[in-house]
Scaffold this active site. Structure first.
Site, short mmCIF file in Angstrom:
data_model
loop_
_atom_site.label_atom_id
_atom_site.label_comp_id
_atom_site.label_asym_id
_atom_site.label_seq_id
_atom_site.Cartn_x
_atom_site.Cartn_y
_atom_site.Cartn_z
N CYS A 378 0.84 -1.21 0.00
CA CYS A 378 0.00 0.00 0.00
C CYS A 378 0.87 1.26 0.00
O CYS A 378 1.50 1.56 -1.00
CB CYS A 378 -0.99 -0.03 1.17
SG CYS A 378 -2.40 1.08 0.93
N HIS A 509 -3.61 -5.18 0.00
CA HIS A 509 -3.07 -5.75 1.25
C HIS A 509 -3.15 -7.28 1.20
O HIS A 509 -4.14 -7.87 1.65
CB HIS A 509 -3.88 -5.24 2.45
CG HIS A 509 -3.68 -3.80 2.75
ND1 HIS A 509 -2.84 -3.36 3.77
CD2 HIS A 509 -4.20 -2.68 2.19
CE1 HIS A 509 -2.86 -2.05 3.81
NE2 HIS A 509 -3.68 -1.61 2.87
N GLU A 511 -1.73 -9.37 3.04
CA GLU A 511 -1.68 -9.97 4.38
C GLU A 511 -3.05 -10.36 4.92
O GLU A 511 -3.17 -11.24 5.77
CB GLU A 511 -0.99 -9.02 5.38
CG GLU A 511 -1.75 -7.76 5.74
CD GLU A 511 -1.50 -6.58 4.82
OE1 GLU A 511 -1.75 -5.43 5.23
OE2 GLU A 511 -1.06 -6.82 3.68
#
Length: 531
Positions: A378, A509, A511
């Site tokens: 990001c 993102h 994750e």
């Protein structure tokens, strides 16, 4: 089968690990073949955690349907592999907003609106859910006795009576160890249960959080003083890894106790073969790989999903990931070597605002010029783009529209710009580009290979600013490939430098999508490069 409800509450102190226990219960019931969901009810008045500082509340987790939620939803997804939605995260603010909107609309036909029954009825409606699940696990944030938690406790009290054997209450509490007396103390737990009982709720199961092993005598004492069956008093000791917790809970029969309390057949204990194989890999991963995490929040929970994703990818690559936090506010060109030299890889973290961004640019420069495997996420990706513009394209005035000051006077190369639909936004809460969007990958790119040669992927976003497509040709001509593009908005989602070992930035993102049994392919590829 009739939907069953499990309420998880906590007492004595916060941060005992209700989220891990809730996720573990979900995992154990899921292993028995049940369809489960887990939801979090937070007693704060914010509509969601989206505008909260990470120092206040840790990481803000984003669901696929674009809702900003508590970080515990990340635990739920990582443990169970379920995909949560906005229905899985409720705050007092959302409850009150719904009731007030209905009152303004005239739905209550002139009645006086009160906490009981109107607020508690709305809480109950959200707790019960409309979807078809075998088990709905509801974690209530905060600590028993908090004023703001009272409406949630009243709602649970009413539901316990309404649902009968179809609902159980699991209470997580604390057994402290007093070093001077060399004793474990049960009194805090007794007081916590009495507080819960004073609200009309008798816990069915107690989970005792402890740093030391509890003998059966202590468990009997707790069972006797708290009116709980001995086989329903389990202990949650400190484990080497949070992923050991489900196995520890299964060993003590937590899921079996829940089923018995609900009058259900217990059956055989599930083998959980894949989970045990993962834990074996974790125990045997001894070689260390050192990763620098460059960000501005020196807080364990601020980058929780990134830390967990790195750890999971490390385990599947047979290494132990050692994370070293590097404060981007303090990183300078002069000391970049001191902080980053010797690191096997560097993650440039997401974030917002101007504070600490120049340190992230410096980290990107060091990694690019020293060919260190680098993963920008990001804002981290955006700083990689800015660094490339300044030092490869020669645009010393390259900046982001988000933070134009404090860099170069009269900056004119806004290589990171505000998204068009964001230019008229005035409210900050819940208005970013949020949730899962498609991304088309460039064939032959490193990202394409990491995803197993997939042409289209789908990842979650949380941002307002984007790569400025006006400069795309110059970037690609100079060696930075735009390797992932959103097919509808044409936004650049992934950049990489193919000539380096591993230098990738993602606007999304990744994750948020990494789980225990399915680590994210980009993190897997990154750790492979770091090895």
């Amino acid at each position: 089968m009739t939907t069953k409800y499990i309420f998880v509450t906590g007492g004595v102190v916060s941060s005992l690990g209700k989220g891990i226990i809730s996720a573990s219960i979900g995992k154990l019931l899921q292993a028995r073949g049940y369809k489960i969901t887990i939801q979090k009810f937070d007693p704060y008045i914010n509509i969601d955690p989206g505008t909260l500082n990470p120092y206040e509340h840790g990481e803000c987790y984003v669901t696929e349907d674009g809702f900003e939620t508590d970080l515990d939803l990340g635990h739920y997804e990582r443990f169970t592999g379920i995909r949560t939605t906005r229905s899985n995260s409720i705050t007092t603010g959302r409850i009150y907003q719904t009731v007030i909107d209905r009152e303004r609309h005239g739905d209550y036909l002139g009645k006086t609106i009160q906490v009981v029954p109107h607020i508690t009825d709305e809480i109950k409606r959200r707790m019960l859910r409309d979807e078809s699940f075998d088990f709905v696990i509801t974690e209530v944030g905060g600590t028993i006795g908090d004023i703001e938690s009272a409406p949630f406790m009243e709602a649970i009290r009413q539901l316990r009576w309404q649902l009968g054997h179809d609902a159980v209450c699991v209470h997580l509490t604390y057994i402290p160890y007093l070093k001077a007396a060399d004793e474990l103390k049960t009194k805090p737990t007794q007081h916590s249960v009495k507080e819960l009982q004073s609200m009309g709720i008798q816990p069915d199961i107690l989970v005792l959080r402890t740093e030391r092993h509890l003998d059966d005598g202590l468990r009997r004492k707790v069972a006797s003083f708290c009116n709980v069956d001995l086989d329903c008093v389990v202990q949650s000791e400190d484990m080497a890894s949070i992923y050991e917790v489900p196995v520890n809970m299964q060993r003590q029969g937590l899921d079996e106790a829940i089923l018995r309390k609900m009058g259900m057949t217990v059956g055989e204990r599930p083998a959980m073969k894949l989970w045990h194989e993962f834990l074996e890999k974790q125990r045997h991963a001894t070689r260390e790989v050192h990763i620098a995490l460059v960000g501005k929040y020196d807080l364990q929970d601020a980058y929780k999903s990134i830390r967990e994703s790195l750890g999971l990818a490390g385990i599947y690559n047979d290494v132990k990931t050692r994370i070293h936090f590097v404060n981007s506010e303090e990183l300078t060109l002069a000391d970049a070597d001191a902080h980053l030299e010797g690191m096997a890889g560097v993650v440039i973290c997401p974030g917002f605002g101007q504070r600490g961004i120049e340190g992230k640019v410096i980290a990107a420069h060091y990694c690019r010029t020293h060919d260190v495997p680098t993963f920008g996420i990001c804002l981290g990706m955006q700083m990689m783009v800015i660094e490339f513009a300044r030092n490869v394209l020669g645009w010393k005035d390259a900046v982001s529209r988000e933070a134009p000051s404090g860099t170069v006077e009269g900056a004119c190369h806004f290589v990171i710009d505000l998204m068009e639909e964001q230019k008229t936004v005035t409210d900050m809460g819940g208005t970013m580009r949020l949730g899962a969007y498609d991304c088309e990958l460039t064939k032959g790119s490193r990202a394409y290979g990491a995803y197993g040669d997939a042409s289209v992927i789908r990842e979650r976003h949380r941002h307002r600013y984007e790569f400025n497509n006006m400069y795309k040709e110059e970037y690609e001509a100079a060696g930075m490939l735009c390797a992932g593009i959103n097919p509808s908005a044409r936004l650049v989602e992934i950049v990489e430098i193919p000539t380096l070992r591993w230098y990738i930035g993602t606007q999304f993102h990744p994750e948020y999508s990494s789980t225990v049994l399915h680590p994210h392919p980009l993190f897997m590829s990154f750790i492979q490069a770091c090895k």
